[in-house]
Scaffold this motif. Structure first.
Motif, PDB file in Angstrom:
ATOM      1  N   ALA A 176      -8.276   0.144  -0.260  1.00  0.00           N
ATOM      2  CA  ALA A 176      -8.211  -1.338  -0.205  1.00  0.00           C
ATOM      3  C   ALA A 176      -7.392  -1.617   1.155  1.00  0.00           C
ATOM      4  O   ALA A 176      -8.041  -2.526   1.697  1.00  0.00           O
ATOM      5  CB  ALA A 176      -7.515  -2.024  -1.352  1.00  0.00           C
ATOM      6  N   THR A 177      -6.546  -0.769   1.342  1.00  0.00           N
ATOM      7  CA  THR A 177      -5.828  -1.212   2.894  1.00  0.00           C
ATOM      8  C   THR A 177      -6.656  -0.902   3.994  1.00  0.00           C
ATOM      9  O   THR A 177      -6.888  -1.557   5.161  1.00  0.00           O
ATOM     10  CB  THR A 177      -4.633  -0.460   2.941  1.00  0.00           C
ATOM     11  OG1 THR A 177      -3.733  -0.833   1.727  1.00  0.00           O
ATOM     12  CG2 THR A 177      -3.802  -0.839   4.155  1.00  0.00           C
ATOM     13  N   ILE A 228      -5.302   1.794  -3.706  1.00  0.00           N
ATOM     14  CA  ILE A 228      -4.439   0.779  -2.804  1.00  0.00           C
ATOM     15  C   ILE A 228      -4.844   1.200  -1.220  1.00  0.00           C
ATOM     16  O   ILE A 228      -4.894   0.271  -0.568  1.00  0.00           O
ATOM     17  CB  ILE A 228      -3.086   0.834  -3.364  1.00  0.00           C
ATOM     18  CG1 ILE A 228      -3.079   0.145  -4.645  1.00  0.00           C
ATOM     19  CG2 ILE A 228      -2.355  -0.227  -2.233  1.00  0.00           C
ATOM     20  CD1 ILE A 228      -1.279  -0.043  -5.231  1.00  0.00           C
ATOM     21  N   GLU A 229      -4.799   2.557  -1.031  1.00  0.00           N
ATOM     22  CA  GLU A 229      -4.866   2.904   0.318  1.00  0.00           C
ATOM     23  C   GLU A 229      -6.144   2.723   0.773  1.00  0.00           C
ATOM     24  O   GLU A 229      -6.668   2.320   1.950  1.00  0.00           O
ATOM     25  CB  GLU A 229      -4.531   4.504   0.643  1.00  0.00           C
ATOM     26  CG  GLU A 229      -5.115   5.106   1.635  1.00  0.00           C
ATOM     27  CD  GLU A 229      -4.358   4.541   3.002  1.00  0.00           C
ATOM     28  OE1 GLU A 229      -5.218   4.600   3.875  1.00  0.00           O
ATOM     29  OE2 GLU A 229      -3.441   3.964   2.829  1.00  0.00           O
ATOM     30  N   ARG A 281      -7.522  -5.405  -2.984  1.00  0.00           N
ATOM     31  CA  ARG A 281      -6.482  -4.779  -3.194  1.00  0.00           C
ATOM     32  C   ARG A 281      -5.621  -5.090  -4.499  1.00  0.00           C
ATOM     33  O   ARG A 281      -4.962  -4.288  -4.838  1.00  0.00           O
ATOM     34  CB  ARG A 281      -5.462  -5.053  -1.831  1.00  0.00           C
ATOM     35  CG  ARG A 281      -4.229  -4.001  -1.834  1.00  0.00           C
ATOM     36  CD  ARG A 281      -3.647  -3.924  -0.408  1.00  0.00           C
ATOM     37  NE  ARG A 281      -3.315  -5.307   0.192  1.00  0.00           N
ATOM     38  CZ  ARG A 281      -2.751  -5.393   1.295  1.00  0.00           C
ATOM     39  NH1 ARG A 281      -2.421  -4.591   2.195  1.00  0.00           N
ATOM     40  NH2 ARG A 281      -2.248  -6.737   1.855  1.00  0.00           N
ATOM     41  N   ARG A 304     -10.865  -8.865   0.910  1.00  0.00           N
ATOM     42  CA  ARG A 304     -10.049  -7.740   0.898  1.00  0.00           C
ATOM     43  C   ARG A 304      -8.769  -7.798   0.244  1.00  0.00           C
ATOM     44  O   ARG A 304      -8.054  -6.830  -0.076  1.00  0.00           O
ATOM     45  CB  ARG A 304     -10.039  -7.200   2.449  1.00  0.00           C
ATOM     46  CG  ARG A 304     -11.321  -6.643   2.884  1.00  0.00           C
ATOM     47  CD  ARG A 304     -11.619  -6.986   4.467  1.00  0.00           C
ATOM     48  NE  ARG A 304     -12.925  -6.306   4.788  1.00  0.00           N
ATOM     49  CZ  ARG A 304     -13.837  -6.699   4.693  1.00  0.00           C
ATOM     50  NH1 ARG A 304     -13.956  -7.952   4.010  1.00  0.00           N
ATOM     51  NH2 ARG A 304     -15.155  -6.320   5.025  1.00  0.00           N
ATOM     52  N   CYS A 305      -8.253  -8.822   0.581  1.00  0.00           N
ATOM     53  CA  CYS A 305      -6.746  -9.104  -0.022  1.00  0.00           C
ATOM     54  C   CYS A 305      -6.816  -9.032  -1.781  1.00  0.00           C
ATOM     55  O   CYS A 305      -6.051  -8.500  -2.559  1.00  0.00           O
ATOM     56  CB  CYS A 305      -6.099 -10.267   0.160  1.00  0.00           C
ATOM     57  SG  CYS A 305      -5.772 -10.422   2.049  1.00  0.00           S
ATOM     58  N   ARG A 357      -4.646  -2.739  -7.531  1.00  0.00           N
ATOM     59  CA  ARG A 357      -3.006  -2.557  -8.183  1.00  0.00           C
ATOM     60  C   ARG A 357      -2.955  -2.791  -9.568  1.00  0.00           C
ATOM     61  O   ARG A 357      -2.031  -2.363 -10.326  1.00  0.00           O
ATOM     62  CB  ARG A 357      -2.095  -3.721  -7.250  1.00  0.00           C
ATOM     63  CG  ARG A 357      -2.008  -3.323  -5.917  1.00  0.00           C
ATOM     64  CD  ARG A 357      -0.870  -4.282  -5.174  1.00  0.00           C
ATOM     65  NE  ARG A 357      -0.506  -4.013  -3.731  1.00  0.00           N
ATOM     66  CZ  ARG A 357      -0.372  -4.811  -3.003  1.00  0.00           C
ATOM     67  NH1 ARG A 357      -0.911  -6.139  -3.085  1.00  0.00           N
ATOM     68  NH2 ARG A 357      -0.056  -4.243  -1.832  1.00  0.00           N
TER      69      ARG A 357
END
Length: 448
Positions: A219-220, A216-217, A251, A247-248, A255
């Motif tokens: 992806a951020t 997740i990091e 992420r 990109r959203c 998850r």
């Protein structure tokens, strides 16, 4: 996504300024540093500087004929030079003491007037990539190619046996225990700051307890890259929207995808046949003398280790061409060869009792190319190739056939959807301004 051309120009200016200063100190600086870490001997000559990807180095010879390598982290090409150097020294010392991976031993490390340095033993040998590349040149599955893949398989297998409870950089505490208490410093972080002009403050300074948390990091980081890079980031409003949605959704995949729990394995972003030095032992036969360039090494999610190697054709992902689907048929035959060699190495280790059957990598690597893990991990680690990988291999796999870009809007969260128009307007403004945000001064770069 292309890199910010103004950021790359600034990086090159920093390199030139720093290199000019370094050259003024040579060859006496290299000899002085070498002397400090080989007491009782006198350095007599230092070679001209030779540039690598992240470092520049000089070969220093002593009065007894012994040679060492003095390496300087290049300012402007490496951002977190002190952190990278400390991490590399730790990993080399760990590998030398606790594994069978051959390395160039660290004789000493420290700082000179304009950055960190490392002094290591000199090992006369040839890059393994030379032997593998010769097989590609004649378009044949030669003995050299198989032997080269065998060397790489042994290294990867040995690294996979080194496990730790958290994801992060490997360090040794004051009691001599190997621990994970610093963030994982990656090659991609370096590129995002140096070539994407992402400010250093956006990267968290922490370790990670789970693979999901770490992905997740990552992806951020891709979202931050699109947010902060002003130039060359988008072509128009539609392209911006497409990149924001990708990109959203990536992420979101991070998850929901199943990740293997710890312990986690030691991994090196820069592991490549060009970093493996081999000594000839006969016709098409050689042995590994040392593996170099451990600066971007860290304890990573197991999925990185389980993904098939990206370097089998020697080319980095950026060189694979505009159409990634054409890369696949070129890659598959060499992957099959490598997996057979890796499987044989695993069989041998299982017979010797140094590997459990549950620790096999070959089956997992084979599956990674079919279940999408190979592309997911590559996209997570590679900012410049992210969009191409996402739309070619990941989007349809996770979200079904794509009729139009608006099909994906319903997959965004309320917050992401509400931010879309403002985000596109901001990026269009950035594109029109054609300027570069100044996050750090030259002195700030020197201190890092």
């Amino acid at each position: 996504m292309k890199w910010d051309h103004l950021a790359e120009r600034q990086s090159q200016e920093h390199i030139s300024t720093w290199l000019e200063y370094l050259l003024q100190q040579m060859p006496f600086l290299a000899m002085q540093l070498a002397n400090q870490h080989r007491p009782g001997h006198t350095a007599t000559v230092a070679s001209e500087l030779t540039a690598g990807s992240c470092d520049i180095f000089s070969f220093v010879t002593f009065e007894d004929g012994t040679s060492v390598v003095v390496r300087f982290a290049i300012l402007g090409r490496t951002i977190f030079r002190v952190e990278k150097t400390c991490n590399e020294v730790s990993v080399i010392r760990y590998l030398a003491r606790l594994t069978i991976v051959p390395v160039s031993l660290v004789l000493g490390a420290g700082a000179w007037g304009c950055g960190p340095y490392i002094v290591t033993q000199y090992i006369p040998a040839t890059p393994l990539s030379y032997h593998i590349e010769s097989s590609f040149a004649v378009n044949a599955l030669t003995r050299e190619l198989r032997r080269g893949y065998h060397c790489m398989a042994r290294i990867i297998l040995e690294l996979s046996k080194q496990t730790f409870p958290r994801i992060g950089a490997l360090s040794q505490d004051i009691e001599g225990k190997w621990t994970i208490f610093k963030r994982p410093l990656t090659h991609n972080i370096n590129d995002l700051v140096r070539r994407g002009n992402v400010p250093t403050c956006v990267f968290p300074d922490k370790t990670f307890a789970t693979a999901s948390e770490y992905f997740i990091e990552l992806a951020t980081e891709h979202l931050n890259h699109l947010w902060y890079q002003r130039n060359s980031a988008i072509m128009d409003a539609t392209d911006c929207k497409r990149k924001y949605i990708a990109r959203c959704l990536f992420r979101r995949i991070a998850r929901i995808i199943d990740m293997e729990p710890g312990p986690f394995r030691l991994y090196c972003d820069n592991l490549h046949p060009s970093k493996v030095l081999v000594s000839a032992r006969g016709n098409a036969d050689f042995s590994v003398a040392a593996v170099t360039d451990w600066g971007y090494s860290y304890v990573a999610p197991n999925e990185f280790t389980y993904a098939a190697p990206w370097w089998l054709l020697l080319e980095p992902p950026e060189k694979w061409g505009a159409n990634l689907t054409q890369f696949v048929p070129r890659y598959i035959p060499y992957l099959n060869i490598f997996l057979r060699i890796l499987s044989a190495c695993e069989d041998n280790d299982i017979q010797k009792g140094t590997l459990e059957a549950s620790q096999r990598l070959s089956d997992r690597m084979a599956n990674s190319f079919h279940n999408g893990l190979f592309w997911f991990c590559l996209a997570a680690r590679n900012a410049s190739m992210f969009d191409q990988i996402y739309w070619t291999f990941l989007d349809t796999r996770y979200f079904g056939p794509l009729q139009s870009l608006d099909d994906r809007l319903c997959r965004l969260s309320v917050e992401e959807l509400g931010e879309l128009d403002r985000f596109v307007a901001l990026k269009m403004k950035h594109a029109n301004e054609k300027c570069l945000d100044e996050h750090m001064s030259f002195d700030d770069y020197v201190r890092l």
